[in-house]
Design a protein around this motif. Structure first.
Motif, short mmCIF file in Angstrom:
data_model
loop_
_atom_site.label_atom_id
_atom_site.label_comp_id
_atom_site.label_asym_id
_atom_site.label_seq_id
_atom_site.Cartn_x
_atom_site.Cartn_y
_atom_site.Cartn_z
N ALA A 53 12.60 -0.09 -6.35
CA ALA A 53 12.47 0.57 -5.04
C ALA A 53 12.34 -0.45 -3.92
N HIS A 54 13.16 -0.27 -2.89
CA HIS A 54 13.05 -1.06 -1.66
C HIS A 54 12.59 -0.18 -0.50
N VAL A 55 12.39 1.08 -0.78
CA VAL A 55 11.74 2.03 0.14
C VAL A 55 10.75 2.84 -0.70
N PRO A 56 9.60 3.20 -0.17
CA PRO A 56 8.59 3.87 -0.98
C PRO A 56 9.06 5.15 -1.64
N ASP A 57 9.94 5.90 -0.99
CA ASP A 57 10.37 7.18 -1.53
C ASP A 57 11.13 7.07 -2.85
N ARG A 58 11.59 5.86 -3.19
CA ARG A 58 12.34 5.70 -4.43
C ARG A 58 11.45 5.37 -5.64
N VAL A 59 10.16 5.20 -5.43
CA VAL A 59 9.26 4.87 -6.54
C VAL A 59 9.35 5.97 -7.60
N GLY A 60 9.61 5.56 -8.84
CA GLY A 60 9.68 6.51 -9.95
C GLY A 60 10.93 7.35 -9.99
N ASP B 197 0.82 -1.21 0.00
CA ASP B 197 0.00 0.00 0.00
C ASP B 197 0.86 1.27 0.00
N ASP B 198 1.99 1.23 0.72
CA ASP B 198 2.87 2.40 0.80
C ASP B 198 3.49 2.73 -0.55
N TYR B 199 3.81 1.69 -1.32
CA TYR B 199 4.43 1.91 -2.63
C TYR B 199 3.40 2.45 -3.63
N ILE B 200 2.18 1.97 -3.52
CA ILE B 200 1.13 2.48 -4.40
C ILE B 200 0.84 3.95 -4.07
N SER B 201 0.78 4.27 -2.81
CA SER B 201 0.55 5.66 -2.40
C SER B 201 1.69 6.56 -2.87
N ALA B 202 2.92 6.05 -2.78
CA ALA B 202 4.08 6.82 -3.25
C ALA B 202 4.00 7.06 -4.75
N ALA B 203 3.53 6.07 -5.50
CA ALA B 203 3.38 6.22 -6.94
C ALA B 203 2.34 7.29 -7.29
N ILE B 204 1.26 7.31 -6.53
CA ILE B 204 0.22 8.32 -6.75
C ILE B 204 0.79 9.71 -6.49
N ARG B 205 1.55 9.85 -5.40
CA ARG B 205 2.17 11.15 -5.08
C ARG B 205 3.15 11.58 -6.16
N ALA B 206 3.81 10.60 -6.79
CA ALA B 206 4.79 10.90 -7.84
C ALA B 206 4.15 11.17 -9.19
#
Length: 270
Positions: free
Chosen positions: A232-239, A20-29
């Motif tokens: 990404a192995h941490v959400p902040d690295r998505v994209g 869920d955290d990675y999906i949310s990070a992708a939306i923010r990006a």
């Protein structure tokens, strides 16, 4: 259209955050498509989870798929969530891996060579004491495995195809395996699959993306399609570096990149 096909989460044991955290990070990006692709279990091992810090338990695999499918539905009005997996490639186990994935509706499978001759490609000591000829043979062997993975018919994406340089930057300077690299790229093109530009290399000693510009130029020459993966192995690295990768691909001469939905190639203009 922005997409990222390569993400992990805490189930594999060496990433932080929930799916869920990675999906949310992708939306923010500002991404329109996010792929979830955690490490496959070691299907051939006698133990359910022989290496908890590397890959999920075999018994947890159905739970992983079910969670991604649930989140795909949950977020369907905000972002397209794709079901993927990053699969190990072992020549002698390919049929077992194939049958293990068969029951599930994967959008794509990333095939990654993580070990050669039983040693991790990220092992910092694997190059110690190796003379030039031995280094060349190791590089040839690595790309021969990548070529075989392209021909296996199991994968839509080949992961980080020069990741051996991760903790041994001089890997890129080993000459003598150019033919094997070209044959691997030709196999990707012939099977209408793709390689990824993986931006996680910048987090390793090599300090740059996988693969190198030299390999990307050869890939373009042979008509190889490319996709994007942050790994990404941490959400902040998505994209991460998506726009920079897009710019570099244009400079090399690419006019498109791709992602996969229900194992069918979706072409996106660069």
């Amino acid at each position: 259209m922005k997409f990222d096909l390569h993400t992990h989460h805490d189930r594999c044991g060496h990433a932080s955050g929930k799916i869920d955290d990675y999906i949310s990070a992708a939306i923010r990006a500002g991404m329109q498509v996010i792929g979830i692709s955690d490490h496959s279990p070691y299907f051939a091992h006698e133990h359910d989870q022989p290496q908890p810090g590397i890959a999920m338990a075999r018994s947890d695999f159905p739970n992983y798929v079910a969670e991604v499918l649930r989140l795909k539905d949950k977020y369907r009005d905000k972002i397209e969530v794709l079901l993927g997996v990053e699969s190990d490639f072992y020549v002698d186990q390919i049929d077992l891996y194939r049958s293990s994935y068969e029951p599930y509706p994967f959008d794509y499978i990333i095939g990654s060579v993580h070990q050669t001759r039983g040693v991790s490609i990220f092992n910092r000591n694997r190059w110690n004491g190796k003379e030039t000829e031995e280094q060349i043979e190791e590089k040839k062997h690595y790309y021969e495995l990548i070529r075989q993975s392209a021909h296996s018919g199991l994968f839509q994406v080949l992961g980080h195809i020069d990741a051996m340089k991760g903790y041994f930057p001089l890997f890129s300077n080993i000459t003598g395996a150019e033919e094997e690299i070209d044959e691997a790229l030709k196999a990707v093109a012939a099977n209408d699959i793709s390689i990824e530009i993986n931006t996680s290399g910048k987090t390793k000693y090599c300090g740059g993306w996988y693969p190198s510009d030299v390999i990307l130029e050869r890939a373009h020459h042979f008509g190889v399609d490319v996709t994007f993966g942050s790994d990404a192995h941490v959400p902040d690295r998505v994209g991460e570096d998506w726009e920079l990768v897009q710019k570099r691909l244009r400079e090399i001469g690419f006019s498109r990149w791709v992602f996969f939905r229900q194992k069918q190639k979706v072409v996106v203009s660069l």
